[in-house]
Design an enzyme around this catalytic site. Structure first.
Site, PDB file in Angstrom:
ATOM      1  N   ASP A   8       0.773  -1.209   0.175  1.00  9.18           N
ATOM      2  CA  ASP A   8       0.105  -0.011  -0.056  1.00  9.18           C
ATOM      3  C   ASP A   8       0.726   1.247   0.111  1.00  9.18           C
ATOM      4  OD1 ASP A   8      -2.076  -1.706   0.188  1.00  9.18           O
ATOM      5  OD2 ASP A   8      -2.717  -1.027   2.038  1.00  9.18           O
ATOM      6  N   ASP A 129     -15.061  -3.032  -1.729  1.00  9.74           N
ATOM      7  CA  ASP A 129     -14.932  -2.488  -0.516  1.00  9.74           C
ATOM      8  C   ASP A 129     -16.215  -2.374   0.195  1.00  9.74           C
ATOM      9  OD1 ASP A 129     -12.177  -2.523  -1.577  1.00  9.74           O
ATOM     10  OD2 ASP A 129     -12.229  -0.355  -1.901  1.00  9.74           O
TER      11      ASP A 129
END
Length: 238
Positions: A8, A129
């Site tokens: 990330d 998500d």
């Protein structure tokens, strides 16, 4: 089942967030490309990259870090975060990215997903998500009333390569993935489903694998913290 180590990216560094909160970032590496190479050397088959700043900005922000990773490694990589138009999709694929992940636009502009999947077969994934079964967008900052399964089913005929399903409440929390919800989604659609969020042990991985319907799992913090040994995990999933 394929294990995807996660990198990330925030401000050019490799970080992990707690439940998607940009203010709760732990920096794990100042050189994401070096980290990516270490994952490749450990035997990973894929890399999962996220441009966190890009997810909030709506356009790529950590492009230089992604390009450095692509230059340093030979394994295929998928990238999500801030990819919201055909030009950006085409640019990343031309630069050697194996797969782009479309999240926010899958809700706001589903036609783009269909167009991209047709234009670049096998290279477009949908990132879903969710909090409590409902889809969140824009770096998880905005909640919608869209149900996960409904969104996934709407792309059944679009030719997308995979669905990456993240349970936000589990992400970075080291509490284990939401196996029940992920398995239910994988059984509801024909598209391969990749689990993300909370994968923190070998037991988590084998539980996901043993459902028999989940095609991949993404893990980040557990690999950095040492709770999960990448070589051991890959061997166990073979």
């Amino acid at each position: 089942m394929i294990l995807y180590p996660a990198i990330d990216l925030k401000d050019g560094q490799a970080v992990r967030l707690l439940r998607g909160d940009m203010d709760k970032a732990t920096v794990f590496s100042d050189s994401p490309a070096t980290q990516a190479k270490a994952f490749e050397d450990a035997g990973c088959e894929w890399l999962h990259l996220v441009d966190l700043n890009g997810a909030f900005a709506g356009e790529p922000v950590n492009g230089a870090a992604v390009e450095a990773i692509l230059a340093e490694t030979n394994v295929p990589a998928q990238l999500g975060g801030g990819i919201r138009d055909m030009k950006t999709i085409a640019t990343w694929i031309e630069k050697g990215l194996a797969r782009v992940i479309l999240g926010t636009v899958a809700v706001e502009n589903p036609d783009l997903v269909r167009e991209a999947a047709k234009e670049f077969p096998g290279k477009v994934a949908v990132g879903i998500d969710a909090r409590n079964g409902k889809v969140a967008t824009k770096g998880w900052a905005e909640e919608t009333d869209v149900m996960v399964t409904d969104l996934a089913k709407s792309f059944e005929d679009a030719g997308v390569a995979a669905i990456i399903y993240t349970d936000i409440n589990r992400d970075g929390a080291m509490q284990g993935p939401n196996i029940e919800a992920t398995e239910a989604l994988a059984r509801a659609v024909q598209i391969p489903v990749i689990a993300s969020g909370g994968v923190s042990s070998l037991a988590d991985l084998t539980a996901l694998r043993d459902t028999g319907v989940i095609s991949g799992a993404i893990s980040g913090r557990a690999l950095y913290d040492g709770a999960l040994d990448l070589k051991e995990a890959i061997a166990a999933l073979k």
